[in-house]
Design a protein around this motif. Sequence first.
Motif, PDB file in Angstrom:
ATOM      1  N   VAL A 232       8.909 -33.146   5.931  1.00 52.46           N
ATOM      2  CA  VAL A 232       9.020 -32.540   7.256  1.00 52.46           C
ATOM      3  C   VAL A 232      10.181 -31.558   7.303  1.00 52.46           C
ATOM      4  N   ARG A 233      11.336 -31.968   6.817  1.00 58.56           N
ATOM      5  CA  ARG A 233      12.521 -31.122   6.933  1.00 58.56           C
ATOM      6  C   ARG A 233      12.450 -29.898   6.021  1.00 58.56           C
ATOM      7  N   GLN A 234      11.733 -30.032   4.900  1.00 57.26           N
ATOM      8  CA  GLN A 234      11.629 -28.923   3.959  1.00 57.26           C
ATOM      9  C   GLN A 234      10.557 -27.922   4.360  1.00 57.26           C
ATOM     10  N   TYR A 235       9.461 -28.407   4.939  1.00 56.08           N
ATOM     11  CA  TYR A 235       8.289 -27.547   5.106  1.00 56.08           C
ATOM     12  C   TYR A 235       7.796 -27.404   6.545  1.00 56.08           C
ATOM     13  N   ALA A 236       8.502 -27.983   7.519  1.00 53.59           N
ATOM     14  CA  ALA A 236       8.006 -27.914   8.894  1.00 53.59           C
ATOM     15  C   ALA A 236       7.860 -26.483   9.392  1.00 53.59           C
ATOM     16  N   LYS A 237       8.791 -25.598   9.029  1.00 52.51           N
ATOM     17  CA  LYS A 237       8.773 -24.239   9.556  1.00 52.51           C
ATOM     18  C   LYS A 237       7.956 -23.276   8.705  1.00 52.51           C
ATOM     19  N   THR A 238       7.618 -23.684   7.498  1.00 50.92           N
ATOM     20  CA  THR A 238       6.874 -22.792   6.601  1.00 50.92           C
ATOM     21  C   THR A 238       5.490 -23.304   6.260  1.00 50.92           C
ATOM     22  N   GLY A 239       5.281 -24.622   6.390  1.00 51.17           N
ATOM     23  CA  GLY A 239       4.054 -25.210   5.892  1.00 51.17           C
ATOM     24  C   GLY A 239       4.116 -25.388   4.384  1.00 51.17           C
ATOM     25  N   TYR A 240       3.123 -26.081   3.845  1.00 52.20           N
ATOM     26  CA  TYR A 240       3.026 -26.322   2.405  1.00 52.20           C
ATOM     27  C   TYR A 240       1.547 -26.206   2.044  1.00 52.20           C
ATOM     28  N   PRO A 241       1.023 -24.971   1.977  1.00 53.54           N
ATOM     29  CA  PRO A 241      -0.424 -24.772   1.791  1.00 53.54           C
ATOM     30  C   PRO A 241      -0.986 -25.462   0.563  1.00 53.54           C
ATOM     31  N   ALA A 242      -0.227 -25.515  -0.514  1.00 59.63           N
ATOM     32  CA  ALA A 242      -0.750 -26.122  -1.730  1.00 59.63           C
ATOM     33  C   ALA A 242      -1.053 -27.598  -1.554  1.00 59.63           C
ATOM     34  N   ALA A 243      -0.381 -28.227  -0.584  1.00 60.80           N
ATOM     35  CA  ALA A 243      -0.607 -29.648  -0.338  1.00 60.80           C
ATOM     36  C   ALA A 243      -1.354 -29.901   0.969  1.00 60.80           C
ATOM     37  N   GLY A 244      -1.796 -28.838   1.621  1.00 62.41           N
ATOM     38  CA  GLY A 244      -2.539 -29.005   2.862  1.00 62.41           C
ATOM     39  C   GLY A 244      -1.685 -29.329   4.066  1.00 62.41           C
ATOM     40  N   PHE A 245      -0.371 -29.119   3.967  1.00 63.41           N
ATOM     41  CA  PHE A 245       0.539 -29.424   5.077  1.00 63.41           C
ATOM     42  C   PHE A 245       0.755 -28.162   5.901  1.00 63.41           C
ATOM     43  N   PRO A 246       0.436 -28.177   7.207  1.00 62.99           N
ATOM     44  CA  PRO A 246       0.514 -26.967   8.015  1.00 62.99           C
ATOM     45  C   PRO A 246       1.923 -26.717   8.550  1.00 62.99           C
ATOM     46  N   GLN A 247       2.155 -25.512   9.015  1.00 65.95           N
ATOM     47  CA  GLN A 247       3.379 -25.237   9.759  1.00 65.95           C
ATOM     48  C   GLN A 247       3.334 -26.021  11.062  1.00 65.95           C
ATOM     49  N   VAL A 248       4.417 -26.738  11.355  1.00 66.20           N
ATOM     50  CA  VAL A 248       4.451 -27.547  12.577  1.00 66.20           C
ATOM     51  C   VAL A 248       5.629 -27.210  13.474  1.00 66.20           C
ATOM     52  N   GLU A 249       6.388 -26.189  13.092  1.00 65.74           N
ATOM     53  CA  GLU A 249       7.549 -25.793  13.903  1.00 65.74           C
ATOM     54  C   GLU A 249       7.606 -24.274  14.022  1.00 65.74           C
ATOM     55  N   PRO A 250       7.097 -23.678  15.119  1.00 66.09           N
ATOM     56  CA  PRO A 250       6.381 -24.376  16.204  1.00 66.09           C
ATOM     57  C   PRO A 250       4.929 -24.644  15.813  1.00 66.09           C
ATOM     58  N   PHE A 251       4.295 -25.491  16.580  1.00 66.45           N
ATOM     59  CA  PHE A 251       2.884 -25.823  16.377  1.00 66.45           C
ATOM     60  C   PHE A 251       2.105 -25.272  17.568  1.00 66.45           C
ATOM     61  N   LEU A 252       1.131 -24.417  17.282  1.00 67.79           N
ATOM     62  CA  LEU A 252       0.354 -23.790  18.350  1.00 67.79           C
ATOM     63  C   LEU A 252      -0.875 -24.615  18.673  1.00 67.79           C
ATOM     64  N   VAL A 253      -1.000 -24.985  19.946  1.00 70.37           N
ATOM     65  CA  VAL A 253      -2.180 -25.684  20.444  1.00 70.37           C
ATOM     66  C   VAL A 253      -2.944 -24.712  21.331  1.00 70.37           C
ATOM     67  N   LYS A 254      -4.158 -24.374  20.933  1.00 70.58           N
ATOM     68  CA  LYS A 254      -4.923 -23.375  21.679  1.00 70.58           C
ATOM     69  C   LYS A 254      -5.328 -23.880  23.050  1.00 70.58           C
ATOM     70  N   ARG A 255      -5.676 -25.160  23.144  1.00 64.21           N
ATOM     71  CA  ARG A 255      -6.113 -25.693  24.437  1.00 64.21           C
ATOM     72  C   ARG A 255      -5.798 -27.183  24.496  1.00 64.21           C
ATOM     73  N   PHE A 256      -5.367 -27.621  25.662  1.00 66.26           N
ATOM     74  CA  PHE A 256      -5.009 -29.021  25.864  1.00 66.26           C
ATOM     75  C   PHE A 256      -5.264 -29.356  27.320  1.00 66.26           C
ATOM     76  N   ASP A 257      -6.175 -30.283  27.563  1.00 65.76           N
ATOM     77  CA  ASP A 257      -6.585 -30.605  28.931  1.00 65.76           C
ATOM     78  C   ASP A 257      -6.187 -32.027  29.288  1.00 65.76           C
ATOM     79  N   ILE A 258      -5.688 -32.192  30.490  1.00 60.69           N
ATOM     80  CA  ILE A 258      -5.380 -33.505  31.036  1.00 60.69           C
ATOM     81  C   ILE A 258      -6.110 -33.631  32.358  1.00 60.69           C
ATOM     82  N   SER A 259      -6.873 -34.686  32.474  1.00 58.05           N
ATOM     83  CA  SER A 259      -7.592 -34.908  33.724  1.00 58.05           C
ATOM     84  C   SER A 259      -7.414 -36.350  34.123  1.00 58.05           C
ATOM     85  N   ASP A 260      -6.829 -36.567  35.300  1.00 60.31           N
ATOM     86  CA  ASP A 260      -6.606 -37.917  35.787  1.00 60.31           C
ATOM     87  C   ASP A 260      -7.121 -37.993  37.219  1.00 60.31           C
TER      88      ASP A 260
END
Length: 250
Positions: A45-73
């Motif tokens: 996490v600390r090494q690759y959070a901002k860059t991702g690690y494509p060779a291992a399938g680890f995505p960039q998570v800092e920041p992490f873009l969420v296209k859509r997120f719905d909450i309905s209560d």
Amino acid sequence: MLLLQLCFFSLLVCLASGASSFPPDLQRCHVGDTKCIINTSHHVVRQYAKTGYPAAGFPQVEPFLVKRFDISDGRTGSLSLKLNFKDVNVEGLSGVKFDNAVGFGADPATSKFEMYGSIPKIVLRGKYTADGRILILPIRGDGDAEITLHSPKFSVKFKPGTQVRDGRTYLSVDKLKVLVEPQRMNIKLTNLFNGDQALGANLNQFLNENWVEVWSELHPSIHLAIAEIMKSVLTNLFKRFPYEDLYLEN
């Protein structure tokens, strides 16, 4: 709100680093060595959070873009609220601290798979639309949203299904449970009530002063949304690697 998928991304990367398709520069762990799993997860996490690690399938998570997120209560009570978020940047995931891992044994059919931890702060920024009510006050809004979760603790538990192909065991996610418990939550919604500054400020103040009740009303939908996204992520990873390739040989 999608911070919890991070723990299993990093966990599976560290476990699978010895598989033939993974780079050799990540420490592998023995079956059930949860201390090793936690240490290597922190490194990933600390090494690759901002860059991702494509060779291992680890995505960039800092920041992490969420296209859509719905909450309905729609439950009865003081709060009834529908929130639709889009283009949300989630920040703070690189600060994750894994406190405990349970299970990850040799037999996935009987082993537990659990991760516990905390994050100093998670900030979500994006666009929103709102429709609902608090008490008898209708809520309408369409603008910018900022939600901050302070010192959230989390747990993730999942139960895999197994399938043997060509003598190798592949997992699927049969059951997955996510829990998030922030120590405090701040909400800021702009352009409420067609831009009425006074009503908007009062509503934001009400939401923040009563954040425990707001969180109590909203967290079932949030947990479900996180779990569905995590299930999709884990399913893709499990299709790629057989379980036997995830650990060092004893």
